[in-house]
Design an enzyme around this catalytic site. Structure first.
Site, mmCIF file in Angstrom:
data_model
loop_
_atom_site.group_PDB
_atom_site.id
_atom_site.type_symbol
_atom_site.label_atom_id
_atom_site.label_comp_id
_atom_site.label_asym_id
_atom_site.label_seq_id
_atom_site.Cartn_x
_atom_site.Cartn_y
_atom_site.Cartn_z
ATOM 1 N N ARG A 11 42.771 46.181 28.068
ATOM 2 C CA ARG A 11 42.344 46.214 29.478
ATOM 3 C C ARG A 11 41.007 45.484 29.627
ATOM 4 O O ARG A 11 40.758 44.806 30.615
ATOM 5 C CB ARG A 11 42.233 47.649 30.005
ATOM 6 C CG ARG A 11 41.552 47.724 31.369
ATOM 7 C CD ARG A 11 41.894 48.936 32.240
ATOM 8 N NE ARG A 11 42.048 50.157 31.511
ATOM 9 C CZ ARG A 11 41.042 50.865 30.949
ATOM 10 N NH1 ARG A 11 39.801 50.447 31.047
ATOM 11 N NH2 ARG A 11 41.288 51.979 30.290
ATOM 12 N N TYR A 56 46.755 34.412 54.755
ATOM 13 C CA TYR A 56 47.934 34.978 54.101
ATOM 14 C C TYR A 56 48.168 36.394 54.656
ATOM 15 O O TYR A 56 47.223 37.185 54.754
ATOM 16 C CB TYR A 56 47.686 35.018 52.585
ATOM 17 C CG TYR A 56 48.791 35.692 51.823
ATOM 18 C CD1 TYR A 56 50.061 35.121 51.762
ATOM 19 C CD2 TYR A 56 48.594 36.913 51.179
ATOM 20 C CE1 TYR A 56 51.081 35.749 51.074
ATOM 21 C CE2 TYR A 56 49.612 37.539 50.483
ATOM 22 C CZ TYR A 56 50.859 36.955 50.433
ATOM 23 O OH TYR A 56 51.869 37.570 49.761
ATOM 24 N N ASP A 110 39.719 31.532 49.369
ATOM 25 C CA ASP A 110 41.052 31.593 48.758
ATOM 26 C C ASP A 110 41.546 30.156 48.643
ATOM 27 O O ASP A 110 41.842 29.501 49.647
ATOM 28 C CB ASP A 110 41.980 32.452 49.637
ATOM 29 C CG ASP A 110 43.372 32.616 49.030
ATOM 30 O OD1 ASP A 110 43.779 31.751 48.232
ATOM 31 O OD2 ASP A 110 44.055 33.598 49.382
ATOM 32 N N LYS A 135 51.335 31.089 42.419
ATOM 33 C CA LYS A 135 51.732 29.903 43.174
ATOM 34 C C LYS A 135 51.581 28.639 42.321
ATOM 35 O O LYS A 135 52.228 28.526 41.312
ATOM 36 C CB LYS A 135 50.920 29.848 44.472
ATOM 37 C CG LYS A 135 50.844 31.207 45.205
ATOM 38 C CD LYS A 135 52.174 31.693 45.729
ATOM 39 C CE LYS A 135 52.144 33.137 46.245
ATOM 40 N NZ LYS A 135 51.168 33.414 47.279
HETATM 41 C C1 LIG Z 1 50.559 34.532 47.755
HETATM 42 C C2 LIG Z 1 49.195 34.481 48.258
HETATM 43 C C3 LIG Z 1 48.305 35.532 48.006
HETATM 44 C C4 LIG Z 1 48.723 36.791 47.276
HETATM 45 O O1 LIG Z 1 49.091 36.537 45.950
HETATM 46 P P1 LIG Z 1 50.187 37.403 45.144
HETATM 47 O O2 LIG Z 1 50.157 36.761 43.803
HETATM 48 O O3 LIG Z 1 51.484 37.253 45.872
HETATM 49 O O4 LIG Z 1 49.733 38.810 45.138
HETATM 50 C C5 LIG Z 1 47.001 35.398 48.470
HETATM 51 N N1 LIG Z 1 46.606 34.311 49.149
HETATM 52 C C6 LIG Z 1 47.438 33.288 49.419
HETATM 53 C C7 LIG Z 1 46.940 32.110 50.180
HETATM 54 C C8 LIG Z 1 48.758 33.339 48.984
HETATM 55 O O5 LIG Z 1 49.577 32.330 49.269
#
Ligand SMILES: *Cc1c(COP(=O)(O)O)cnc(C)c1O
Length: 386
Positions: free
Chosen positions: A48, A100, A171, A196
């Site tokens: 962890r 998001y 982000d 992603k």
């Molecule tokens: C998918 C996404 C998230 C969340 O990520 P997860 O891996 O699905 O928890 C946050 N911000 C953006 C812009 C995203 O496309």
């Protein structure tokens, strides 16, 4: 001399210890580590806190974002949830109005309950300073935003944040570090859904927080080992493997996205094509200044809700699915999928109508993607007797 980013996707500056010469970094599938003696450590005690495979991944991601530290978490939302632990009841954040959907849900339905308040504004285009209060602690943005592709000038926003002693949190999922490095432009923390583009194969979830500030990194490391939503050794390895091809995937996906954007522009049934790589996009000039590419995400509107739904019914090669950033081209319907939990008024104010579709363009041969769209559009036109 720091190596170019495509090389840094594959090689760390210092390759570290030689794992019997293994070219692919090993998966240390272990929860715990034996101590050589009392008060001694191999550098790893419990997974962890840290695991060699995860640490390798964190070093790669930190290098790609030019940060001093990256934390790998079990999903993007785990990363954003951990980020919110930086704040206390009574704190106020300015957040992008278009985000998001999961982030909006977290802020609205969990962070608010924890005593944190928010002001949602279009950080791309509205004046930010007037919304800063005495208890404001941070500005949280996406650029381009999901799904409306608003582009915010990161350096300009960072100046405002700095002047008022706020953190700028970005982000960077949509462009990946291959195309954009917010820390270089003055942001304090970069967030990624590693699910992603970084992972890139729609086969693993992951999230990252990257910073270039020592105090912030120490605080986040403490919160991280305490709360525990860490990335497993195997998933760390999958993301490491995905990142090796990040450069070629981003280049190819972007080329495909540009071709599809141009094709959509030529369709009578398409009313808007929102892609920041098109010169008419309001964020085009800012993107050219602050990013090395335009990415592979595009949003478009068609003439009616029926037309939008028919596209989702008829696609085959392109798949109707949530998520983005993988080698497969996916199309989704923000109204009922990714942004279903965004309050309807906010959704509509943002321009997410019932005829809005979002596409994550993959790396297939572009001819097949265009043939598919051609077939789908012709079919629908016939059925609707246009
Ligand atoms: C998918 C996404 C998230 C969340 O990520 P997860 O891996 O699905 O928890 C946050 N911000 C953006 C812009 C995203 O496309």
């Amino acid at each position: 001399m720091a190596k170019e980013i495509g090389t840094r996707c594959i090689h760390l500056e210092e390759e570290g210890s030689n794992h019997y010469g293994a070219i692919s970094f090993p998966i240390y599938q272990t929860a715990t580590f034996a101590h050589p003696g009392v008060g001694q450590s191999t550098g790893y005690d419990y997974s962890r806190v840290q695991n060699p495979t995860r640490e390798q991944l964190e070093k790669v991601v930190a290098s790609l974002e030019n940060g001093i530290d990256a934390l790998a978490l079990s999903s993007g939302m785990a990363a954003i949830t951990l980020m919110m632990e930086l704040f206390s009841p009574g704190d106020h954040l300015i957040v992008d109005a278009d985000l998001y959907g999961g982030s909006v849900r977290l802020f609205e339905q969990i962070s608010k309950k924890n005593g944190i308040s928010f002001t949602s504004i279009d950080c791309c285009c509205e004046e930010i300073e007037g919304h800063i209060r005495e208890n404001t602690k941070a500005i949280y943005i996406e650029t381009p935003t999901n799904p409306m592709m608003h582009v915010t000038d990161i350096a300009k926003t960072a100046e405002i944040a700095k002047r008022h002693g706020l953190l700028l949190l970005v982000d960077n999922t949509f462009l990946s570090p291959y195309f954009q490095n917010p820390l270089e432009l003055g942001a304090n923390l970069v967030i990624h859904s590693g699910t992603k583009f970084l992972g890139g194969h729609n086969d693993a979830l992951a999230g990252f927080l990257v910073t270039n500030r020592k105090e912030l990194s120490e605080r986040l490391r403490f919160l991280y080992k305490t709360t525990g939503a860490v990335l497993s050794p195997f998933d760390s390895w999958l993301i490491l493997r995905g990142i090796k091809t990040l450069g070629v995937r981003m280049e190819r996906a972007q080329e495909n996205a540009m071709a599809i954007a141009e094709w959509l522009k030529g369709q009578k049934m398409v009313t808007d094509v929102i892609y920041p790589g098109l010169a008419e996009h309001p964020g085009y000039e800012v993107m050219k200044r602050q990013a090395r590419g335009f990415g592979a995400m595009l949003t478009f509107r068609v003439e009616s809700r029926e037309f939008a739904l028919a596209i989702l019914e008829k696609v085959k090669l392109i798949q109707y699915a949530e998520s983005l950033g993988g080698v497969e081209t996916l199309i989704t319907y923000p109204t009922t999928q990714t942004h279903a939990d965004v309050p309807k008024e906010l959704r509509e104010k943002n321009g997410i109508t019932e005829s809005t579709l979002r596409m994550s363009v993959g790396i297939e041969d572009v001819k097949d993607l265009l043939d598919e769209l051609e077939r789908v559009f012709e079919d629908i036109k016939k059925e609707m007797k246009h």
